[in-house]
Design an enzyme around this catalytic site. Sequence first.
Site, PDB file in Angstrom:
ATOM      1  N   LYS A  73     -36.176 -23.279   1.981  1.00  0.00           N
ATOM      2  CA  LYS A  73     -36.471 -24.132   3.143  1.00  0.00           C
ATOM      3  C   LYS A  73     -35.295 -25.011   3.572  1.00  0.00           C
ATOM      4  CE  LYS A  73     -41.393 -24.296   2.328  1.00  0.00           C
ATOM      5  NZ  LYS A  73     -42.595 -25.058   2.158  1.00  0.00           N
ATOM      6  N   ASP A 109     -44.889 -28.105   7.675  1.00  0.00           N
ATOM      7  CA  ASP A 109     -45.458 -28.677   6.444  1.00  0.00           C
ATOM      8  C   ASP A 109     -45.829 -30.147   6.663  1.00  0.00           C
ATOM      9  OD1 ASP A 109     -45.337 -26.465   4.775  1.00  0.00           O
ATOM     10  OD2 ASP A 109     -43.320 -26.919   4.037  1.00  0.00           O
TER      11      ASP A 109
HETATM   12  P1  NAP Z   1     -38.077 -26.567  -4.412  1.00  0.00           P
HETATM   13  O1  NAP Z   1     -37.360 -27.038  -3.212  1.00  0.00           O
HETATM   14  O2  NAP Z   1     -37.500 -25.480  -5.230  1.00  0.00           O
HETATM   15  O3  NAP Z   1     -38.331 -27.862  -5.362  1.00  0.00           O
HETATM   16  C1  NAP Z   1     -38.923 -27.720  -6.623  1.00  0.00           C
HETATM   17  C2  NAP Z   1     -39.181 -29.098  -7.230  1.00  0.00           C
HETATM   18  O4  NAP Z   1     -39.797 -28.925  -8.514  1.00  0.00           O
HETATM   19  C3  NAP Z   1     -37.898 -29.917  -7.485  1.00  0.00           C
HETATM   20  O5  NAP Z   1     -38.184 -31.276  -7.351  1.00  0.00           O
HETATM   21  C4  NAP Z   1     -37.591 -29.575  -8.964  1.00  0.00           C
HETATM   22  O6  NAP Z   1     -36.809 -30.546  -9.614  1.00  0.00           O
HETATM   23  C5  NAP Z   1     -38.988 -29.563  -9.537  1.00  0.00           C
HETATM   24  N1  NAP Z   1     -39.083 -28.790 -10.777  1.00  0.00           N
HETATM   25  C6  NAP Z   1     -39.186 -27.435 -10.898  1.00  0.00           C
HETATM   26  N2  NAP Z   1     -39.292 -27.090 -12.205  1.00  0.00           N
HETATM   27  C7  NAP Z   1     -39.245 -28.264 -12.921  1.00  0.00           C
HETATM   28  C8  NAP Z   1     -39.316 -28.581 -14.298  1.00  0.00           C
HETATM   29  N3  NAP Z   1     -39.453 -27.620 -15.227  1.00  0.00           N
HETATM   30  N4  NAP Z   1     -39.247 -29.890 -14.672  1.00  0.00           N
HETATM   31  C9  NAP Z   1     -39.132 -30.855 -13.751  1.00  0.00           C
HETATM   32  N5  NAP Z   1     -39.064 -30.626 -12.402  1.00  0.00           N
HETATM   33  C10 NAP Z   1     -39.127 -29.338 -11.999  1.00  0.00           C
HETATM   34  O7  NAP Z   1     -39.557 -26.085  -4.026  1.00  0.00           O
HETATM   35  P2  NAP Z   1     -40.507 -26.607  -2.836  1.00  0.00           P
HETATM   36  O8  NAP Z   1     -40.336 -25.766  -1.638  1.00  0.00           O
HETATM   37  O9  NAP Z   1     -40.303 -28.070  -2.736  1.00  0.00           O
HETATM   38  O10 NAP Z   1     -41.964 -26.265  -3.431  1.00  0.00           O
HETATM   39  C11 NAP Z   1     -42.474 -27.006  -4.515  1.00  0.00           C
HETATM   40  C12 NAP Z   1     -43.942 -26.663  -4.755  1.00  0.00           C
HETATM   41  O11 NAP Z   1     -44.732 -26.987  -3.599  1.00  0.00           O
HETATM   42  C13 NAP Z   1     -44.222 -25.190  -5.023  1.00  0.00           C
HETATM   43  O12 NAP Z   1     -45.223 -25.110  -5.997  1.00  0.00           O
HETATM   44  C14 NAP Z   1     -44.727 -24.669  -3.687  1.00  0.00           C
HETATM   45  O13 NAP Z   1     -45.562 -23.532  -3.828  1.00  0.00           O
HETATM   46  C15 NAP Z   1     -45.518 -25.866  -3.216  1.00  0.00           C
HETATM   47  N6  NAP Z   1     -45.708 -25.905  -1.754  1.00  0.00           N
HETATM   48  C16 NAP Z   1     -46.974 -25.829  -1.247  1.00  0.00           C
HETATM   49  C17 NAP Z   1     -47.172 -25.913   0.109  1.00  0.00           C
HETATM   50  C18 NAP Z   1     -48.573 -25.839   0.646  1.00  0.00           C
HETATM   51  O14 NAP Z   1     -48.741 -25.647   1.860  1.00  0.00           O
HETATM   52  N7  NAP Z   1     -49.567 -26.023  -0.163  1.00  0.00           N
HETATM   53  C19 NAP Z   1     -46.105 -26.057   0.992  1.00  0.00           C
HETATM   54  C20 NAP Z   1     -44.826 -26.148   0.442  1.00  0.00           C
HETATM   55  C21 NAP Z   1     -44.638 -26.055  -0.932  1.00  0.00           C
HETATM   56  P3  NAP Z   1     -35.191 -30.481  -9.555  1.00  0.00           P
HETATM   57  O15 NAP Z   1     -34.807 -31.041  -8.209  1.00  0.00           O
HETATM   58  O16 NAP Z   1     -34.750 -31.317 -10.673  1.00  0.00           O
HETATM   59  O17 NAP Z   1     -34.812 -29.029  -9.694  1.00  0.00           O
END
Ligand code: NAP
Length: 288
Positions: A73, A109
């Site tokens: 994104k 979003d």
């Molecule tokens: P992203 O940009 O890859 O960000 C992932 C986040 O999770 C970062 O803050 C990362 O921390 C953290 N993280 C991942 N593994 C971790 C771990 N083992 N320990 C601590 N922190 C961890 O992904 P995103 O697009 O923001 O999406 C995040 C989540 O939201 C996903 O589950 C996605 O499916 C969900 N989502 C849902 C919707 C909906 O409509 N329901 C919409 C968007 C996203 P770091 O920065 O330290 O790597």
Amino acid sequence: MKKTINGKTKIIGVIGKNIENSLSPLIHNQIILKCSFNFCYLPFQIAETNLGKAIQGIKALNIRGVNITLPYKERVIDFLDEPEESARRIGAVNTIVNNKGILAGYNTDVIGFKKSLQEEGKFTTKGKKAVILGAGGAARAVVYSILEEGIKEVCIFNRTLEKAKKIKQDFSSFFPESNIYVFPLTEENIKDKIEKAHLLVNTTSIGMPPQIDKTPLLDEKLFHPDLLVYDLIYHPAKTLFLRQAERAGAKIINGLPMLIYQGIESFYLWTGFKPEGEEVLEMIKQIF
Ligand code: NAP
């Protein structure tokens, strides 16, 4: 209603890295079926090294538009012709529209989260305090959304503190009335802030497959009944994080309503038609 794919069918879809569990193809194709639109929504699983080529391919293949999901994104903005002003500010795009070879980028979003809080959570954001876990693309949309709604205080906790700091730096000047604080993601840091918070949102991917037995907060005593606890994850429908919150008496919401509401906004951008949110949510809940 029978759907026919023919020479006039318009293609829409989703681009992501691991999208086997994405519900977006189901949601959009159900809407398409219900409305008898001549569209088809497809999943495009793209390796990181191919993101630029895939985005160019939208033009080459005359695809009408796509959703963008984890983890693209933020990076995708560099490949677009016209990212909308608010998407640029948020720093994340989840919807691309191909306007005759010009690629515009939007972030639905933000409205998806806002509507789900209002409709599903019956939550009024103005003047409240929120704790946000994570600082990725989804966190940027969530934080922007609650700032727009007049939240009083947002505390962002992330493993990589720099990413949380960047959100504060990017958003503070647009929302001078709200206080944004950032911390490393540790339970010691979180304890104090959760006690006084009204809203707790998990935007990390902890709890998604393959980490379904994991939770971002191990200490169940941190949850309390006055919290609205929101997990952006929708698969599984009830993560360990939500189960912990429920046991503590908190109201819970999973990521499905947000997914539906953001999807409806994307669908509108591609087709000019906006289906009824409640109806789509009910339809998908019955299938899922
Ligand atoms: P992203 O940009 O890859 O960000 C992932 C986040 O999770 C970062 O803050 C990362 O921390 C953290 N993280 C991942 N593994 C971790 C771990 N083992 N320990 C601590 N922190 C961890 O992904 P995103 O697009 O923001 O999406 C995040 C989540 O939201 C996903 O589950 C996605 O499916 C969900 N989502 C849902 C919707 C909906 O409509 N329901 C919409 C968007 C996203 P770091 O920065 O330290 O790597």
